[in-house]
Scaffold this motif. Sequence first.
Motif, PDB file in Angstrom:
ATOM      1  N   LEU A 202     -10.402 -21.861 -47.363  1.00 61.30           N
ATOM      2  CA  LEU A 202     -10.188 -22.981 -46.594  1.00 61.30           C
ATOM      3  C   LEU A 202     -10.131 -23.339 -45.250  1.00 61.30           C
ATOM      4  CD1 LEU A 202      -7.227 -23.988 -49.475  1.00 61.30           C
ATOM      5  CD2 LEU A 202      -8.987 -24.726 -49.806  1.00 61.30           C
ATOM      6  N   GLY A 203     -10.261 -22.065 -44.623  1.00 60.04           N
ATOM      7  CA  GLY A 203      -9.887 -22.333 -42.915  1.00 60.04           C
ATOM      8  C   GLY A 203      -8.171 -21.140 -42.658  1.00 60.04           C
ATOM      9  N   PRO A 204      -8.122 -21.199 -41.355  1.00 63.14           N
ATOM     10  CA  PRO A 204      -7.347 -20.356 -41.125  1.00 63.14           C
ATOM     11  C   PRO A 204      -5.831 -20.830 -41.377  1.00 63.14           C
ATOM     12  CG  PRO A 204      -8.201 -21.242 -38.968  1.00 63.14           C
ATOM     13  CD  PRO A 204      -8.907 -21.987 -40.433  1.00 63.14           C
ATOM     14  N   VAL A 205      -5.125 -20.315 -41.964  1.00 65.50           N
ATOM     15  CA  VAL A 205      -3.789 -20.561 -42.147  1.00 65.50           C
ATOM     16  C   VAL A 205      -3.295 -20.676 -40.969  1.00 65.50           C
ATOM     17  CG1 VAL A 205      -0.626 -20.310 -43.586  1.00 65.50           C
ATOM     18  CG2 VAL A 205      -3.938 -19.786 -44.248  1.00 65.50           C
TER      19      VAL A 205
ATOM     20  N   VAL B 233      -1.037 -13.831 -42.549  1.00 66.19           N
ATOM     21  CA  VAL B 233      -0.807 -14.984 -41.881  1.00 66.19           C
ATOM     22  C   VAL B 233      -1.170 -14.968 -40.550  1.00 66.19           C
ATOM     23  CG1 VAL B 233      -0.813 -16.578 -43.677  1.00 66.19           C
ATOM     24  CG2 VAL B 233       1.090 -16.445 -42.073  1.00 66.19           C
ATOM     25  N   LEU B 234      -0.346 -14.048 -39.970  1.00 70.80           N
ATOM     26  CA  LEU B 234       0.384 -14.332 -38.391  1.00 70.80           C
ATOM     27  C   LEU B 234      -0.849 -13.170 -37.279  1.00 70.80           C
ATOM     28  CD1 LEU B 234       1.799 -14.333 -36.698  1.00 70.80           C
ATOM     29  CD2 LEU B 234       2.805 -12.026 -36.749  1.00 70.80           C
ATOM     30  N   PRO B 235      -2.189 -12.627 -37.836  1.00 73.37           N
ATOM     31  CA  PRO B 235      -3.022 -12.880 -37.132  1.00 73.37           C
ATOM     32  C   PRO B 235      -4.131 -14.098 -36.939  1.00 73.37           C
ATOM     33  CG  PRO B 235      -3.254 -10.801 -38.593  1.00 73.37           C
ATOM     34  CD  PRO B 235      -2.010 -12.178 -38.962  1.00 73.37           C
ATOM     35  N   GLY B 236      -4.234 -14.736 -38.317  1.00 71.06           N
ATOM     36  CA  GLY B 236      -4.639 -15.984 -37.747  1.00 71.06           C
ATOM     37  C   GLY B 236      -4.600 -16.477 -37.301  1.00 71.06           C
ATOM     38  N   MET B 237      -3.047 -17.094 -37.126  1.00 71.63           N
ATOM     39  CA  MET B 237      -2.427 -17.837 -36.516  1.00 71.63           C
ATOM     40  C   MET B 237      -2.366 -17.489 -34.848  1.00 71.63           C
ATOM     41  SD  MET B 237       1.604 -18.613 -38.608  1.00 71.63           S
ATOM     42  CE  MET B 237       1.476 -19.383 -39.941  1.00 71.63           C
ATOM     43  N   ARG B 238      -1.870 -15.655 -34.607  1.00 68.85           N
ATOM     44  CA  ARG B 238      -2.683 -15.626 -33.252  1.00 68.85           C
ATOM     45  C   ARG B 238      -3.625 -16.348 -32.859  1.00 68.85           C
ATOM     46  NH1 ARG B 238       0.750 -10.058 -34.232  1.00 68.85           N
ATOM     47  NH2 ARG B 238       3.049 -11.001 -32.909  1.00 68.85           N
ATOM     48  N   ALA B 239      -4.585 -16.272 -33.432  1.00 64.14           N
ATOM     49  CA  ALA B 239      -6.224 -16.678 -33.015  1.00 64.14           C
ATOM     50  C   ALA B 239      -6.529 -18.023 -33.186  1.00 64.14           C
ATOM     51  CB  ALA B 239      -6.974 -15.958 -34.460  1.00 64.14           C
ATOM     52  N   LEU B 240      -5.843 -18.554 -33.533  1.00 65.21           N
ATOM     53  CA  LEU B 240      -5.736 -20.176 -33.200  1.00 65.21           C
ATOM     54  C   LEU B 240      -5.061 -20.485 -32.196  1.00 65.21           C
ATOM     55  CD1 LEU B 240      -5.011 -22.024 -36.796  1.00 65.21           C
ATOM     56  CD2 LEU B 240      -7.081 -22.088 -35.511  1.00 65.21           C
ATOM     57  N   GLY B 241      -3.886 -19.828 -31.678  1.00 67.09           N
ATOM     58  CA  GLY B 241      -2.601 -19.426 -30.602  1.00 67.09           C
ATOM     59  C   GLY B 241      -2.065 -20.936 -31.265  1.00 67.09           C
ATOM     60  N   ARG B 242      -1.402 -20.866 -32.128  1.00 63.42           N
ATOM     61  CA  ARG B 242      -0.615 -21.983 -32.688  1.00 63.42           C
ATOM     62  C   ARG B 242      -0.486 -21.094 -34.431  1.00 63.42           C
ATOM     63  NH1 ARG B 242      -4.832 -24.576 -32.840  1.00 63.42           N
ATOM     64  NH2 ARG B 242      -5.215 -25.909 -35.235  1.00 63.42           N
ATOM     65  N   GLY B 243       0.724 -21.377 -34.799  1.00 60.43           N
ATOM     66  CA  GLY B 243       1.595 -21.371 -36.245  1.00 60.43           C
ATOM     67  C   GLY B 243       2.299 -21.689 -36.408  1.00 60.43           C
TER      68      GLY B 243
ATOM     69  N   ALA C 295      11.715 -13.246 -31.514  1.00 62.70           N
ATOM     70  CA  ALA C 295       9.813 -12.298 -31.282  1.00 62.70           C
ATOM     71  C   ALA C 295       9.169 -13.355 -30.790  1.00 62.70           C
ATOM     72  CB  ALA C 295       9.542 -11.163 -32.514  1.00 62.70           C
ATOM     73  N   LEU C 296       8.549 -14.175 -32.312  1.00 60.07           N
ATOM     74  CA  LEU C 296       6.983 -15.231 -31.578  1.00 60.07           C
ATOM     75  C   LEU C 296       7.641 -16.624 -30.980  1.00 60.07           C
ATOM     76  CD1 LEU C 296       5.937 -15.119 -35.246  1.00 60.07           C
ATOM     77  CD2 LEU C 296       5.444 -13.763 -33.644  1.00 60.07           C
ATOM     78  N   ALA C 297       8.354 -17.126 -30.391  1.00 61.41           N
ATOM     79  CA  ALA C 297       9.000 -17.981 -29.916  1.00 61.41           C
ATOM     80  C   ALA C 297       7.597 -18.118 -28.517  1.00 61.41           C
ATOM     81  CB  ALA C 297       9.914 -18.276 -29.168  1.00 61.41           C
ATOM     82  N   GLY C 298       7.242 -17.052 -27.949  1.00 62.78           N
ATOM     83  CA  GLY C 298       6.316 -16.935 -26.384  1.00 62.78           C
ATOM     84  C   GLY C 298       4.829 -16.365 -27.580  1.00 62.78           C
ATOM     85  N   GLU C 299       4.456 -17.299 -28.221  1.00 63.15           N
ATOM     86  CA  GLU C 299       2.721 -17.107 -28.463  1.00 63.15           C
ATOM     87  C   GLU C 299       2.500 -18.152 -29.263  1.00 63.15           C
ATOM     88  OE1 GLU C 299       1.538 -13.864 -30.814  1.00 63.15           O
ATOM     89  OE2 GLU C 299       3.262 -12.036 -30.325  1.00 63.15           O
TER      90      GLU C 299
ATOM     91  N   VAL D 134       4.045 -19.481 -32.177  1.00 65.13           N
ATOM     92  CA  VAL D 134       4.468 -19.710 -33.952  1.00 65.13           C
ATOM     93  C   VAL D 134       6.041 -19.643 -33.762  1.00 65.13           C
ATOM     94  CG1 VAL D 134       4.637 -18.479 -35.467  1.00 65.13           C
ATOM     95  CG2 VAL D 134       1.875 -17.517 -34.316  1.00 65.13           C
ATOM     96  N   HIS D 135       5.957 -20.779 -34.354  1.00 67.38           N
ATOM     97  CA  HIS D 135       7.662 -21.479 -34.361  1.00 67.38           C
ATOM     98  C   HIS D 135       8.437 -21.157 -35.569  1.00 67.38           C
ATOM     99  CE1 HIS D 135      11.050 -23.751 -34.462  1.00 67.38           C
ATOM    100  NE2 HIS D 135      10.909 -24.775 -35.148  1.00 67.38           N
ATOM    101  N   ALA D 136       9.239 -20.252 -36.579  1.00 62.40           N
ATOM    102  CA  ALA D 136       9.834 -19.667 -37.233  1.00 62.40           C
ATOM    103  C   ALA D 136      11.274 -21.187 -37.605  1.00 62.40           C
ATOM    104  CB  ALA D 136       9.750 -18.485 -37.903  1.00 62.40           C
ATOM    105  N   ALA D 137      10.319 -21.292 -38.596  1.00 60.58           N
ATOM    106  CA  ALA D 137      12.098 -21.859 -38.791  1.00 60.58           C
ATOM    107  C   ALA D 137      12.460 -22.312 -39.990  1.00 60.58           C
ATOM    108  CB  ALA D 137      11.763 -23.851 -38.980  1.00 60.58           C
ATOM    109  N   GLN D 138      13.437 -22.477 -41.008  1.00 64.85           N
ATOM    110  CA  GLN D 138      14.265 -22.200 -42.306  1.00 64.85           C
ATOM    111  C   GLN D 138      15.090 -23.240 -42.238  1.00 64.85           C
ATOM    112  OE1 GLN D 138      18.219 -20.066 -42.816  1.00 64.85           O
ATOM    113  NE2 GLN D 138      17.806 -19.159 -43.876  1.00 64.85           N
ATOM    114  N   LEU D 139      14.808 -24.030 -43.517  1.00 60.60           N
ATOM    115  CA  LEU D 139      15.782 -25.507 -44.333  1.00 60.60           C
ATOM    116  C   LEU D 139      16.465 -24.982 -45.349  1.00 60.60           C
ATOM    117  CD1 LEU D 139      15.953 -28.167 -43.669  1.00 60.60           C
ATOM    118  CD2 LEU D 139      14.131 -28.465 -45.897  1.00 60.60           C
TER     119      LEU D 139
END
Length: 221
Positions: A76-79, A122-132, A169-173, A175-180
């Motif tokens: 489907l494409g990178p996550v 999924v993290l390697p793909g997000m890093r390759a995209l430059g966002r996640g 840890a990922l804010a500088g990359e 990649v945003h982690a959030a909890q609902l």
Amino acid sequence: MTTCALVGAGPGPGLACARRFGAAGHSVALLSRSGEHLDSLVAAVDGDGVRARGYTADALDAVSLTTALRRAAEELGPVEILQYSPAPRSDFMKPVLDTRASDLDDPLAFSVKGPVACVGAVLPGMRALGRGTLLFVNGGSAARPNPERAGTSIAFAAESAYAAMLHDALAGENVHAAQLIVPGEIRPDAEHSSPAGLAERLYALHTERDGFRHYAEPMPE
């Protein structure tokens, strides 16, 4: 086109989130234990013109999660967005004084090993995209331990700690982690916690990228 992967997809919030993220132009990967269940979800999303596929995976089986997410990225494409929101089993919720060490094996696999496996996939793909975006959805016991629901209270606390560390840890990359936290019952007529309302809130967490912990509605007194 990038992919939104929904772990624990079901006919309520999972389907609503698939429609919301799909409407924004993402492909949607629906992960669930039941292949038959997935067929109906994919058909519903396809009817809205969203590109979607179902993948059989069990939140208690890290290998199946990793395999499904890697396949989804290939097909489907990178996550870009991972949402981890499977519903815990009722037997995770024993009173604390009735809870033995072995009773925590599955809750911890479900709420800790499962998320760690998914992020690793999924993290390697997000890093390759430059966002996640990494979205974690939990019940109220993640924020306020409930002695009548010891398994989820303990496991959700561990999941929360892991997700909060990812946030830092990922804010500088980018990649945003959030909890609902969803303290109330999820139902179509709920003011804040309807499936459609939760889908909008989760989409906003992805786009606004503001802070770590959020609440669908206030915690009860």
